[in-house]
Design a protein around this motif. Structure first.
Motif, short mmCIF file in Angstrom:
data_model
loop_
_atom_site.label_atom_id
_atom_site.label_comp_id
_atom_site.label_asym_id
_atom_site.label_seq_id
_atom_site.Cartn_x
_atom_site.Cartn_y
_atom_site.Cartn_z
N GLN A 193 44.49 80.43 42.10
CA GLN A 193 45.24 80.20 40.86
C GLN A 193 44.58 79.10 40.02
O GLN A 193 44.46 79.22 38.80
N ALA A 194 44.13 78.04 40.68
CA ALA A 194 43.45 76.96 39.96
C ALA A 194 42.16 77.47 39.34
O ALA A 194 41.82 77.13 38.20
N ARG A 195 41.42 78.28 40.06
CA ARG A 195 40.18 78.85 39.55
C ARG A 195 40.46 79.77 38.36
O ARG A 195 39.75 79.76 37.36
N PHE A 196 41.54 80.55 38.45
CA PHE A 196 41.94 81.45 37.37
C PHE A 196 42.31 80.64 36.12
O PHE A 196 41.88 80.96 35.00
N ASP A 197 43.10 79.58 36.32
CA ASP A 197 43.49 78.71 35.20
C ASP A 197 42.27 78.05 34.57
O ASP A 197 42.18 77.93 33.34
N LEU A 198 41.33 77.62 35.40
CA LEU A 198 40.10 77.03 34.91
C LEU A 198 39.32 78.04 34.06
O LEU A 198 38.81 77.71 32.99
N THR A 246 40.45 80.57 32.32
CA THR A 246 41.07 80.78 31.01
C THR A 246 40.83 79.58 30.10
O THR A 246 40.60 79.75 28.90
N ALA A 247 40.85 78.38 30.66
CA ALA A 247 40.57 77.18 29.86
C ALA A 247 39.11 77.17 29.39
O ALA A 247 38.82 76.81 28.25
N ASN A 304 46.61 88.50 43.34
CA ASN A 304 47.44 88.58 42.14
C ASN A 304 47.37 89.96 41.50
O ASN A 304 47.22 90.09 40.28
N GLN A 345 41.70 90.19 34.11
CA GLN A 345 41.43 89.15 33.11
C GLN A 345 40.00 89.27 32.58
O GLN A 345 39.77 89.11 31.38
#
Length: 71
Positions: free
Chosen positions: A3-8, A10-11, A36, A43
């Motif tokens: 999840q952290a990698r995914f959020d990174l 997108t950022a 997920n 994505q």
């Protein structure tokens, strides 16, 4: 942490760092394709659609994704 990698990713994409964003999502796909509900691959496809079919990062990213999925 996927999840952290995914959020990174997108950022990074929002900051215009497409190569880095692609790399993060490809790493999730490499480690756990089903994470997920195949969210990292989905994505990536959204990014590719937004960047356009002739964008250099789209072309490179699609090639790398194909290698991961079909090897």
């Amino acid at each position: 942490d996927h999840q952290a990698r995914f959020d990174l990713a997108t950022a990074l994409n929002a900051a215009g760092k497409r190569a880095e964003a692609t790399s993060q999502l490809l790493e999730i796909v490499r480690r756990d394709r089903k994470w997920n509900d195949d969210g990292a691959r989905k994505q990536l496809v959204q990014f590719f659609d937004a960047w356009g079919p002739k964008d250099e990062m789209t072309l490179q990213g699609r090639k790398q994704l194909s290698i991961l999925l079909f090897s």
